[in-house]
Motif scaffolding. Structure first.
Motif, PDB file in Angstrom:
ATOM      1  N   MET D  90     -55.643  11.587 -44.742  1.00 37.09           N
ATOM      2  CA  MET D  90     -55.912  10.050 -42.854  1.00 37.09           C
ATOM      3  C   MET D  90     -56.728  10.433 -42.570  1.00 37.09           C
ATOM      4  O   MET D  90     -56.569   9.888 -41.542  1.00 37.09           O
ATOM      5  N   GLU D  91     -57.667  11.087 -43.907  1.00 38.01           N
ATOM      6  CA  GLU D  91     -59.110  11.471 -42.712  1.00 38.01           C
ATOM      7  C   GLU D  91     -60.136   9.880 -43.825  1.00 38.01           C
ATOM      8  O   GLU D  91     -60.194  10.068 -43.886  1.00 38.01           O
ATOM      9  N   PRO D  92     -61.253   9.633 -42.265  1.00 34.03           N
ATOM     10  CA  PRO D  92     -61.388   8.942 -42.747  1.00 34.03           C
ATOM     11  C   PRO D  92     -62.921   8.970 -43.418  1.00 34.03           C
ATOM     12  O   PRO D  92     -63.126  10.720 -43.720  1.00 34.03           O
ATOM     13  N   THR D  93     -63.597   8.607 -44.754  1.00 35.70           N
ATOM     14  CA  THR D  93     -64.653   9.099 -44.922  1.00 35.70           C
ATOM     15  C   THR D  93     -65.743   7.882 -44.982  1.00 35.70           C
ATOM     16  O   THR D  93     -65.759   7.549 -44.624  1.00 35.70           O
ATOM     17  N   LEU D 112     -58.804  10.315 -49.542  1.00 39.78           N
ATOM     18  CA  LEU D 112     -58.305  11.074 -48.214  1.00 39.78           C
ATOM     19  C   LEU D 112     -58.265   9.343 -47.029  1.00 39.78           C
ATOM     20  O   LEU D 112     -57.206  10.337 -46.121  1.00 39.78           O
ATOM     21  N   THR D 241     -59.656   3.766 -37.413  1.00 41.84           N
ATOM     22  CA  THR D 241     -60.203   5.058 -37.394  1.00 41.84           C
ATOM     23  C   THR D 241     -60.967   4.824 -39.205  1.00 41.84           C
ATOM     24  O   THR D 241     -61.870   5.699 -39.940  1.00 41.84           O
TER      25      THR D 241
END
Lengths: 309, 309, 309, 309
Positions: D90-93, D112, D241
């Protein structure tokens, strides 16, 4: 917002506290290692006289990374957005908060955002003032104004402990100075940085801070603009995209409250239009966020429908 | 080795010199930027009284990365192989000599080899001595013994220039200190490092150095062991696997002479059993090696069959 | 070289075998997982009729990465050095043999050397032939000529097992095809690659291979050049700089014999001018080299002074 | 929302169009390279009968990365959040959308987020259906329901063109299959992926899509829930995001509208509670976002106060 009830808060803190034994208190800074991992406290401020709260609301803790929000606000007020964002990016990163690799691979070399250490150090370097003391005093004055608490200062023992163990931050600084992102004397910059990370407050103070950021910079008591509208919004946006280390994306989905955490276990929450949240729970998960605090925010968000999404 | 003829050397220098206009003098250190890019000189020492040479053999230049070979030898003599290689690896790397990323991704964090900046800084930190001056004096004494030239010293202007622009090296140092690879005061370490990088000599001196390393540490004049056999071999092996920055692999195939280059344009060559080479040509290719020097070594290797492979 | 004595070899194998319980048999390819980790065998060939040996010299094993040396030699013979090195670099790397990151960060995207998987796949793609069978047959013919063993072939069970689990190699291939490094049908390339990795021989065969590479390509029995001098030297140089995965630098210092290992536990050694070594010991260290084989080579190098450095 | 006026839209399109000559049409997929870079069109849908619009609203374009939003919604409906987020993060990169490096360095290897190619391919792999045709038909049916346009289909020429040049996506897929993130036949997966990237619509259709996502999944015409509330919110959060490639952070600050762009030049915008936006402008900036579209959204956000922050 009469909907917030003390007894509900107490129940939610109890529930969230069941997770704290799974977390670990930060110990890379010796002075932080002494915190009690079972602590969990929350204050909610809605612009009225008093905060709602649960847990030991009097306990003070250092801001650590939460201070990045405040230095960013002040640097933006001091220098304007153009100046700041020429030197620091706006993009979230999947890397840990203290990583250096992206500074090497990015062209030009520039910290990805102001919420990772590299970016926060560059932002601290932008604060206006002739000396470390000047700059720190201006920052403290700004925070005292935001919280309405004239007693706020920094913990010199924690600051000194961090200063002595800040070699990774020194490494980031020299790398950035090589690439022209910062220009100052590094020891002075680390001195200022570790002192603002060591600024102490309790959950009530933090909740008031959160309230003003969410309230577009207006202090409800004085009805004055303490942070310009545009800057309050920028800060709040970074809290959403990068506020919870490299768990920010998951937090946006599960909680949806603009927030910023620190390795002391504090979390600052800014629900737009009327709710500030201050949390303290020093037991951390593996990404450096308060494990009880995360759970508590999830419960609060569901109970009171606080997500911005 | 009566086979080396002055007139052949002169012809080869002329041929190699045709490439120098394609190179660029290093300018990241201001004091290096003043070198004449069309310079190309070589000395060959075979243990007899005099060197064969071509070009302006009297011109002195600073060692820069070539000094990494000498600090490694001295650190191994001071501390032993176990101590040194617990702190610095033995592996070549595809990354540039000043890269920091691998220090972040390697577990444990340890410089890959002593020929990249990170590794060389860690090695410099191992030299025995109470003060920067002590350590530098011991290193200079060692180099004077190797070259038989009592006048060798460092160029204080270049050293100062490098000291002032060494932020990337400071970044590497603090990163390593964070991870326990080095422990000293960083400014003192950078002081010593930039001074040994600024040690000056000419091609004759360099050729003698190269001779002794290739001769397993024995000085042909005194017939004494100046570098222990095992250490001379280790140093020579690193010159093969990592001596020419991230062009070492190509150099091994095309030339095959154990060698170490510096951004001043110097190249030290150690043909096993009897030939030392000193080259100076400040015009560099994009990887930081003397462009004329590389070509010259290729011609020498073919003409005299000097490759170890 | 009458100095090599059977009883000395037996003693050294015994001593090296004490380490094998610390290693692990490769199991990422199911068919390799069945090897006996306590096996350790060595053959030494000096150009005479028979090999010296110790251990179960009859046991056959697949070449795995050792085959990279042979495909490189054949591709260089098929295409010439210019063609090959336009597509594959010559530089050692600190990364694991199967890493993909450098393909993304290098400009242009090009495998660093022919001994890592990416490079070896690109090299395999250069072999001349109309079909997979053609190319494989040409390679086998080449290897039969080198070893003088007409029975050498590949193990179809191992090849099939590898083909089915080769997704990482497929990923490398498609990445390189995107960047124009290779152009073929990927399934055919993987088919050929997994088959040449599965070519089987015993230590005697391997020792003969090693002898010819070290002997600059000349077969001592026929006195014919099987590999052109220049190509034999290139191959031998890669064995030094990149032959033992990302432990090549340490191996150069501790052993100093041009060598190539495979995850089957085989090691090919080519001492210049007269000694070929074949080792089989399937218990691997964490970098993928035969743990007993490494120790044995260290003992052999010291006992018989075999280091090229 | 009677505030939206056709003449204002036309003026803003004119102003934004001044930037389009600075952009470049995507050409890595040959079929996209034919678009007219000076095109810029927008539609705004507020739940009433007709869209407001400016520019050539009839022109159809392929969704490209915008389809990632729709496959994510359908996969979440098909499989539930637990299943999906075990396989995709669920994370932006901070990395480009087609990067592979993080798959190598992350432990465990997991894309990611679902908005980068690796994550979107993994999500496509989760769609329920027995065949590529089944899955595609289900997706098309879903999109026809969302847009109320029964004619929506994919462009077979673009799909084929992408299929033939999808080696980088194949590389990502095989890498993920090696690590167990996906399990299917890769060619079938690429077939499905390139077809859903080639789904065509015009700005009106896109604006209706955006409206429903922002309206928590409810279709204003039928008053039915087409996407469950929770899933609509998750999708909208990812748009904030990670929706605008590695310019998402800057977009959140400058525009603040949940949005997803594609390299065709389309942008989908979902203002919460009542505004859907469809934009088409094929001239892209260097990060792959429509350069005119970005400017237009900035003007719209300011004019109508559309930022969620």
């Amino acid at each position: 917002m009469s909907c917030y009830k003390q007894e509900d808060l107490i129940k939610m803190v109890e529930e969230a506290n069941r997770l704290t034994h799974k977390g670990k208190v930060a110990d890379y800074i010796p002075a932080l290692g002494e915190a009690d991992p079972s602590t969990l406290a929350v204050a909610i401020y809605t612009g009225e006289q008093e905060c709602m709260y649960a847990g030991n609301i009097e306990e003070r803790f250092t801001l650590q990374s939460i201070s990045k929000v405040l230095t960013l606000a002040l640097a933006l007020m001091d220098r304007g957005t153009d100046y700041v964002f020429q030197r620091v990016g706006m993009e979230p990163t999947g890397d840990p908060f203290n990583s250096i690799s992206k500074l090497e691979t990015s062209v030009p070399s520039k910290p990805l955002n102001p919420m990772i250490n590299a970016g926060a150090l560059a932002v601290t370097d932008m604060l206006v003032g002739n000396t470390v003391e000047d700059k720190l005093e201006r920052l403290l004055k700004f925070i005292r104004q935001l919280t309405g608490n004239e007693n706020i200062s920094y913990n010199p023992v924690v600051a000194q402990s961090e200063f002595e163990t800040a070699d990774l931050n020194r490494s980031l600084c020299y790398f950035m100075r090589q690439h022209g992102v910062i220009e100052s004397n590094i020891e002075m910059l680390i001195n200022l940085y570790t002192k603002h990370c060591a600024i102490e407050m309790n959950c009530n103070d933090l909740a008031k801070l959160g309230y003003i950021i969410g309230n577009e910079g207006r202090d409800p008591n004085s009805d004055q603009t303490v942070i310009p509208l545009e800057i309050a919004r920028i800060v709040k946006t970074f809290m959403v995209t990068c506020g919870m280390y490299n768990a920010s994306g998951e937090f946006a989905i599960k909680v949806g409250i603009p927030a910023k955490s620190g390795v002391s276990g504090g979390i600052l929450g800014s629900v737009p239009h009327g709710v500030g949240i201050g949390i303290y729970g020093p037991a951390l998960d593996e990404k450096g966020n308060s494990i009880g605090g995360l759970r508590l925010l999830e419960l609060l968000s569901k109970q009171y429908n606080l997500s911005i999404f």
